[in-house]
Scaffold this motif. Structure first.
Motif, PDB file in Angstrom:
ATOM      1  N   PHE A 146       6.754  58.789  81.794  1.00 33.47           N
ATOM      2  CA  PHE A 146       7.730  58.515  80.739  1.00 33.47           C
ATOM      3  C   PHE A 146       7.148  58.975  79.416  1.00 33.47           C
ATOM      4  O   PHE A 146       5.996  58.664  79.092  1.00 33.47           O
ATOM      5  N   SER A 147       7.936  59.713  78.679  1.00 34.09           N
ATOM      6  CA  SER A 147       7.466  60.219  77.402  1.00 34.09           C
ATOM      7  C   SER A 147       7.782  59.224  76.291  1.00 34.09           C
ATOM      8  O   SER A 147       8.908  58.736  76.182  1.00 34.09           O
ATOM      9  N   ASP A 148       6.773  58.916  75.499  1.00 34.00           N
ATOM     10  CA  ASP A 148       6.986  58.045  74.341  1.00 34.00           C
ATOM     11  C   ASP A 148       7.058  58.849  73.049  1.00 34.00           C
ATOM     12  O   ASP A 148       6.908  58.299  71.950  1.00 34.00           O
ATOM     13  N   SER A 149       7.294  60.170  73.179  1.00 36.07           N
ATOM     14  CA  SER A 149       7.387  61.032  72.006  1.00 36.07           C
ATOM     15  C   SER A 149       8.709  60.802  71.289  1.00 36.07           C
ATOM     16  O   SER A 149       9.787  61.006  71.866  1.00 36.07           O
ATOM     17  N   GLU A 150       8.632  60.374  70.037  1.00 33.40           N
ATOM     18  CA  GLU A 150       9.844  60.177  69.247  1.00 33.40           C
ATOM     19  C   GLU A 150      10.525  61.507  68.929  1.00 33.40           C
ATOM     20  O   GLU A 150      11.756  61.575  68.837  1.00 33.40           O
ATOM     21  N   LEU A 151       9.726  62.550  68.788  1.00 38.35           N
ATOM     22  CA  LEU A 151      10.303  63.863  68.501  1.00 38.35           C
ATOM     23  C   LEU A 151      11.126  64.362  69.678  1.00 38.35           C
ATOM     24  O   LEU A 151      12.229  64.897  69.494  1.00 38.35           O
ATOM     25  N   PHE A 152      10.581  64.178  70.902  1.00 43.49           N
ATOM     26  CA  PHE A 152      11.303  64.605  72.103  1.00 43.49           C
ATOM     27  C   PHE A 152      12.613  63.836  72.224  1.00 43.49           C
ATOM     28  O   PHE A 152      13.668  64.401  72.529  1.00 43.49           O
ATOM     29  N   PHE A 153      12.562  62.523  71.951  1.00 42.97           N
ATOM     30  CA  PHE A 153      13.769  61.701  72.006  1.00 42.97           C
ATOM     31  C   PHE A 153      14.749  62.112  70.912  1.00 42.97           C
ATOM     32  O   PHE A 153      15.962  62.167  71.135  1.00 42.97           O
ATOM     33  N   PHE A 154      14.229  62.420  69.724  1.00 48.01           N
ATOM     34  CA  PHE A 154      15.081  62.817  68.604  1.00 48.01           C
ATOM     35  C   PHE A 154      15.808  64.125  68.910  1.00 48.01           C
ATOM     36  O   PHE A 154      16.988  64.280  68.592  1.00 48.01           O
ATOM     37  N   ILE A 155      15.113  65.064  69.539  1.00 44.31           N
ATOM     38  CA  ILE A 155      15.754  66.336  69.903  1.00 44.31           C
ATOM     39  C   ILE A 155      16.873  66.104  70.909  1.00 44.31           C
ATOM     40  O   ILE A 155      17.945  66.718  70.828  1.00 44.31           O
ATOM     41  N   GLY A 156      16.639  65.196  71.850  1.00 39.82           N
ATOM     42  CA  GLY A 156      17.629  64.981  72.896  1.00 39.82           C
ATOM     43  C   GLY A 156      18.767  64.066  72.504  1.00 39.82           C
ATOM     44  O   GLY A 156      19.910  64.282  72.912  1.00 39.82           O
ATOM     45  N   GLU A 157      18.489  63.046  71.698  1.00 39.67           N
ATOM     46  CA  GLU A 157      19.500  62.031  71.412  1.00 39.67           C
ATOM     47  C   GLU A 157      19.787  61.849  69.926  1.00 39.67           C
ATOM     48  O   GLU A 157      20.709  61.122  69.559  1.00 39.67           O
ATOM     49  N   GLY A 158      18.994  62.446  69.041  1.00 36.67           N
ATOM     50  CA  GLY A 158      19.135  62.201  67.611  1.00 36.67           C
ATOM     51  C   GLY A 158      20.363  62.830  67.001  1.00 36.67           C
ATOM     52  O   GLY A 158      20.968  63.758  67.545  1.00 36.67           O
ATOM     53  N   LEU A 159      20.735  62.275  65.837  1.00 37.65           N
ATOM     54  CA  LEU A 159      21.871  62.770  65.071  1.00 37.65           C
ATOM     55  C   LEU A 159      21.424  63.068  63.643  1.00 37.65           C
ATOM     56  O   LEU A 159      20.588  62.355  63.082  1.00 37.65           O
ATOM     57  N   VAL A 160      21.977  64.096  63.059  1.00 39.84           N
ATOM     58  CA  VAL A 160      21.765  64.434  61.654  1.00 39.84           C
ATOM     59  C   VAL A 160      23.138  64.639  61.027  1.00 39.84           C
ATOM     60  O   VAL A 160      23.889  65.523  61.455  1.00 39.84           O
ATOM     61  N   PHE A 161      23.453  63.771  60.061  1.00 37.82           N
ATOM     62  CA  PHE A 161      24.782  63.795  59.448  1.00 37.82           C
ATOM     63  C   PHE A 161      25.885  63.669  60.501  1.00 37.82           C
ATOM     64  O   PHE A 161      26.941  64.296  60.407  1.00 37.82           O
ATOM     65  N   GLY A 162      25.595  62.883  61.530  1.00 37.29           N
ATOM     66  CA  GLY A 162      26.582  62.646  62.571  1.00 37.29           C
ATOM     67  C   GLY A 162      26.674  63.723  63.626  1.00 37.29           C
ATOM     68  O   GLY A 162      27.489  63.616  64.550  1.00 37.29           O
ATOM     69  N   LEU A 163      25.846  64.754  63.517  1.00 35.81           N
ATOM     70  CA  LEU A 163      25.873  65.857  64.480  1.00 35.81           C
ATOM     71  C   LEU A 163      24.625  65.819  65.349  1.00 35.81           C
ATOM     72  O   LEU A 163      23.529  65.531  64.853  1.00 35.81           O
ATOM     73  N   PRO A 164      24.751  66.108  66.649  1.00 32.46           N
ATOM     74  CA  PRO A 164      23.574  66.127  67.533  1.00 32.46           C
ATOM     75  C   PRO A 164      22.549  67.159  67.062  1.00 32.46           C
ATOM     76  O   PRO A 164      22.910  68.263  66.627  1.00 32.46           O
ATOM     77  N   VAL A 165      21.274  66.795  67.140  1.00 28.38           N
ATOM     78  CA  VAL A 165      20.205  67.701  66.725  1.00 28.38           C
ATOM     79  C   VAL A 165      20.243  68.983  67.546  1.00 28.38           C
ATOM     80  O   VAL A 165      20.071  70.091  67.022  1.00 28.38           O
ATOM     81  N   SER A 166      20.465  68.834  68.848  1.00 24.60           N
ATOM     82  CA  SER A 166      20.492  70.016  69.718  1.00 24.60           C
ATOM     83  C   SER A 166      21.616  70.961  69.317  1.00 24.60           C
ATOM     84  O   SER A 166      21.466  72.189  69.375  1.00 24.60           O
ATOM     85  N   LEU A 167      22.748  70.419  68.867  1.00 28.44           N
ATOM     86  CA  LEU A 167      23.856  71.268  68.435  1.00 28.44           C
ATOM     87  C   LEU A 167      23.494  72.018  67.160  1.00 28.44           C
ATOM     88  O   LEU A 167      23.845  73.197  66.997  1.00 28.44           O
ATOM     89  N   LEU A 168      22.771  71.365  66.248  1.00 32.43           N
ATOM     90  CA  LEU A 168      22.339  72.033  65.023  1.00 32.43           C
ATOM     91  C   LEU A 168      21.359  73.156  65.330  1.00 32.43           C
ATOM     92  O   LEU A 168      21.410  74.226  64.719  1.00 32.43           O
ATOM     93  N   ILE A 169      20.457  72.899  66.294  1.00 35.79           N
ATOM     94  CA  ILE A 169      19.502  73.945  66.688  1.00 35.79           C
ATOM     95  C   ILE A 169      20.250  75.139  67.276  1.00 35.79           C
ATOM     96  O   ILE A 169      20.014  76.298  66.888  1.00 35.79           O
TER      97      ILE A 169
END
Length: 683
Positions: A146-169
Motif C-alpha cells: 500500500f502506498s502512503d504517498s500523498e503525491l500519488f494519491f493527489f494525482i489519482g484522486e485530487g482536485l484543483v479548482f474542482g477539476l481532477p488533477v489527471s484531467l489537468l495533466i
C-alpha cells in the motif's frame, strides 16, 4: 470549408446527440460526481486515443497501445506499492518503458519498413505476454502493498479548482500537442509523411525518423495514461487493458482521424474519446452486458470507417460546390479598340515576331535577360532554361527547382530571384545553387483560414535597399485553379515584402483581386502592381512622404494585366494575359449565376477570359497609354503574360505558350539593359 477542422462538425454533432440521449436515459448523468469520474477516465483514455491518433496521422497504426498501457499500470504499482519508489522515479521509469516499447515499434516499422498492422499485432501479443508473466509473479505483492504517498494519491484522486488533477495533466499535454500538430514544423512533417510519404521524402523530410518518433511518442503517452490509471485505482487485474485497442481505434476513427493517414487532430481525438466513454459508461449503467457493448462498439467502428472512406472519396467534389463564392464586381465600360485614334487600337505588330525556342520549352510565364544577353525563362516542368546570347540558338537547363517558375528578377549581386507557384520565393546564384528564401508570411490577425503559407507567388521586383516585393495572386487557390479564382473575382491576393537583411517576411498590401505584376518605379520609392480581374494597374508608395498610399493609375484596361517591367525611355511595359469579353463582364455582376455555373457546369465549359489574343501596352507614370502592340487573332504569339526590353528588342513570354517572341522596337535604345537600370553598370 477546406480547413481540416471542418471535419470536426460531424463528430461534434454526434457528441452533442449522444450527450442529449444518454443524459435523458442515465440517472445522475449530469451529477458532479459522475462528471468528475468521467473527467478522470477521459484523461486516461484520451491520452491513449491521442497516442494512436499521432501514429495514424503519420500513416501507421499501433495495435499495441493497450498492452503498453497495461504494462505501465503494472510497473507503476510495482514501483510505488511494492518497492516504495518516489513518485517522480516511478513516473520516469514508466515513461522510459513506454518510450522503449514505442522505439521497438518505430524501429521495426520506420527503419526496417515492416508492415505496421502486423508488426504492432505481434508486439501487442509480446507486451501482453510480459504483462501476464509479471502479473502472476507480482500480483500478491501489489495487493499486499500500500502506498502512503500523498503525491500519488493527489494525482489519482485530487482536485484543483474542482477539476481532477489527471484531467489537468492530460489537458496540458493535449494543448501542447495541438500546438505541435497545427503550428510547428514537426507536426506539419508528421502530417506530410502520412499524407504522401514519397512526396515527403522528395521534399527533404526524414520520413523514417518521423515515423520512428511517432511510435515513441505513442508509447510515452500510453505509459502516462497507465500511470494515471494506477494512481486512480491503486490496483490492477488480469483483464486490465483488454480490448482497449479496439475502443481507442473506434474513438480515433469516430473523431475523424483518417485511417489512411495525413488527417487528424487533438480535437478529433478528444471528441472520439468522449463519444466512446459516454456511450460505454451509459450502456453499463443501463445494464447492457459486456459482449453486447463490444458488438455495439464494433458496429460503430464499421460505420465510422465506411463514412471516413466515403468522405475521402467525395470530399473534393462536395467542397467544390460549397467553397466557390463569387463576388459582385462591376467593371467600367469596355474601352474602344476599333477606333483608329484609340490608344488600344487593334494592330498586327506582334504577328511577325521572331520565335525563340519553339517546342523546346513549355509555359515560359516570365522571361529575363542578364548583362551578357543570356535569356532565361521558366517551364512548367520545374526548370529554368537559359538561352545563350546573342543569338539564343543554344540552351541549357540553368536550374531545376521543381515548381513552375513565374516572375523573375536579378539582384545587385547577380542572383536570379524567382517566384515559384505553390512553393514561394527562391534564389538561384550565378553558380546555379538554389536556395529557398521564404515560403510563408505573417498570418492575418482575424483570418479563420491560416493564410501564412504562400499558394501562388507570381511576380516580384527589388527595391534599391534590397527588399524584395512580390505579389501573391490568391490565398484560396493553387496555380492550376486560376480560372476558379477568376470566376470568384474576390480580393484574396496580396503584396508581400521579404527583407534579406533580417530574413523576415510580412504582408504589405492585403485584399487585392488577383495581384499580379510588380515593377519598381524609377523613383525607387514606389512600385506598380496589377490586379488582373479588375483590369487595373495601381501605384503603391512603400517609402517617402507618401508611404502607404495606393493610387489607381490605369482603371479600365481592355484586358487582364499581368507582368509589368521598365522601358528604356523611362516608361513601363505591361502584358495583358487575355482580353475582356461582354459575356464575362456581365457575369461578374451576377455572382449567383457564376455560383450556379460552378456547381452545375463542367469547368471546361465555364465563361473564360479570351486568352487567345496577345497584347502589350506601354504607359507612363501619369497613367497614359502611349502605344499598344497586338497579335490580333493570336496567330503567332497568342497569350502574353510577360515582356522584357533589352537592347532594342522586346522579349515576350506566355504561360500557355511553347515559345518566346522577340520584337524589334522602332527607335528604342540599342544599348539599354534592364539590369543596369536597377544596379548601374558593372564595375
Amino acid at each position: 470549408m477546406t480547413k481540416r477542422w471542418i471535419d470536426n462538425a460531424v463528430p461534434f454533432l454526434a457528441l452533442l446527440l449522444v450527450v442529449a440521449i444518454c443524459g435523458s436515459l442515465v440517472p445522475d448523468f449530469y451529477a458532479a460526481s459522475s462528471i468528475t469520474d468521467l473527467g478522470r477516465q477521459v484523461a486516461e483514455f484520451g491520452l491513449v486515443v491521442l497516442a494512436l491518433s499521432i501514429v495514424m496521422i503519420s500513416g501507421g497504426i499501433d495495435l499495441s497501445v493497450a498492452s503498453v498501457f497495461s504494462l505501465s499500470v503494472l510497473l507503476s504499482l510495482i514501483g510505488v506499492n511494492v518497492y516504495d519508489w518516489p513518485v517522480p522515479l516511478a513516473l520516469a521509469s514508466v515513461l522510459a518503458m513506454g518510450a522503449a516499447c514505442g522505439a521497438v515499434n518505430g524501429y521495426l516499422i520506420g527503419f526496417l519498413r515492416l508492415r505496421a498492422f502486423l508488426t504492432t499485432l505481434v508486439t501487442l501479443i509480446i507486451f501482453r505476454s510480459l504483462y501476464d508473466i509479471l502479473f502472476l509473479r507480482m500480483s500478491t505483492a501489489i495487493m499486499a502493498g500500500f502506498s502512503d504517498s500523498e503525491l500519488f494519491f493527489f494525482i489519482g484522486e485530487g482536485l484543483v479548482f474542482g477539476l481532477p488533477v489527471s484531467l489537468l495533466i492530460a489537458g496540458t499535454i493535449a494543448i501542447a500537442w495541438h500546438i505541435v500538430l497545427s503550428r510547428m514544423r514537426p507536426g506539419w512533417r508528421l502530417t506530410a509523411v502520412g499524407g504522401a510519404r514519397r512526396s515527403a521524402h522528395n521534399a527533404g523530410i526524414k520520413v523514417r525518423w518521423t515515423v520512428f518518433l511517432a511510435y515513441v511518442w505513442s508509447g510515452i503517452l500510453c505509459s502516462l495514461a497507465g500511470f494515471l490509471f494506477a494512481a486512480r485505482l491503486g490496483s490492477t487485474g488480469a483483464d486490465t487493458g483488454v480490448g482497449l485497442e479496439v475502443s481507442a481505434l473506434t474513438a480515433a476513427v469516430l473523431g475523424g482521424t483518417s485511417i489512411g493517414g495525413g488527417r487528424g487532430s487533438v480535437a478529433k481525438a478528444i471528441m472520439g474519446a468522449l463519444l466512446i466513454l459516454i456511450l460505454t459508461n451509459s450502456l453499463v449503467n443501463l445494464g447492457v452486458n459486456g459482449p453486447i457493448t463490444s458488438t455495439i462498439l464494433g458496429a460503430v467502428l464499421l460505420i465510422a470507417v465506411f463514412i471516413d472512406m466515403r468522405w475521402l472519396r467525395h470530399r473534393t467534389r462536395i467542397l467544390a460546390k460549397l467553397y466557390v463564392s463569387p463576388a459582385y464586381l462591376v467593371l467600367p465600360p469596355l474601352p474602344d479598340t476599333a477606333a483608329p485614334d484609340s490608344p488600344y487600337a487593334l494592330n498586327d505588330r506582334l504577328r511577325s515576331v521572331e520565335i525563340i525556342g519553339l517546342g523546346e520549352i513549355e509555359g515560359p510565364e516570365d522571361v529575363i535577360l542578364d548583362r551578357n544577353d543570356n535569356l532565361y525563362c521558366g517551364t512548367r516542368h520545374g526548370d529554368i532554361v537559359r538561352f545563350f546570347g546573342p543569338d539564343h540558338k543554344k540552351s541549357e537547363i540553368f536550374a531545376h527547382i521543381g515548381g513552375h517558375p513565374l516572375g523573375m528578377a536579378f539582384d545587385r549581386e547577380g542572383n536570379l530571384l524567382v517566384c515559384i507557384g505553390g512553393m514561394g520565393l527562391y534564389q538561384v546564384s550565378p553558380d546555379k545553387v538554389v536556395t529557398k528564401l521564404t515560403d510563408e508570411t505573417n498570418r492575418s490577425l482575424f483570418s479563420i483560414v491560416d493564410d501564412s503559407r504562400l499558394r501562388l507567388a507570381d511576380d516580384l521586383d527589388i527595391a534599391p535597399d534590397g527588399r524584395i516585393y512580390f505579389s501573391e495572386a490568391t490565398i484560396r487557390y493553387e496555380q492550376e485553379e486560376w480560372a476558379t479564382d477568376a470566376l470568384e473575382s474576390r480580393p484574396s491576393g496580396r503584396i508581400i515584402v521579404y527583407d534579406p537583411r533580417t530574413g523576415s517576411t510580412r504582408t504589405e498590401v492585403p485584399s487585392l483581386v488577383f495581384a499580379n505584376g510588380i515593377c519598381m518605379s524609377n523613383d525607387g520609392r514606389s512600385l506598380f502592381f496589377a490586379e488582373s480581374w479588375t483590369c487595373t494597374i495601381s501605384r503603391y508608395w512603400f517609402d517617402g512622404p507618401e508611404k502607404g498610399k495606393i493610387e489607381p493609375l490605369l482603371t479600365n484596361l481592355p484586358g487582364y494585366p499581368d507582368n509589368i517591367n521598365r522601358a528604356s525611355d523611362g516608361n513601363y511595359w505591361a502584358a495583358l494575359l487575355g482580353m475582356r469579353t461582354p459575356a464575362l463582364d456581365l457575369a461578374l455582376r451576377m455572382p449567383g449565376f457564376r455560383r450556379r455555373m460552378a456547381r452545375r457546369v463542367a469547368p471546361d465549359q465555364w465563361i473564360y477570359p479570351n486568352v487567345n489574343t496577345g497584347c502589350v501596352v506601354k504607359f507612363n507614370e501619369k497613367g497614359e497609354i502611349l502605344e499598344s502592340l497586338w497579335d490580333f487573332g493570336g496567330e503567332n504569339h497568342p497569350m502574353i503574360t510577360s515582356m522584357r526590353e533589352h537592347k532594342g528588342y522586346l522579349y515576350l513570354g506566355g504561360v500557355s505558350n511553347n515559345r518566346i517572341g522577340r520584337y524589334k522596337i522602332p527607335g528604342a535604345d540599342p544599348t539599354w539593359v534592364a539590369e543596369e537600370s536597377y544596379w548601374g553598370p558593372r564595375k
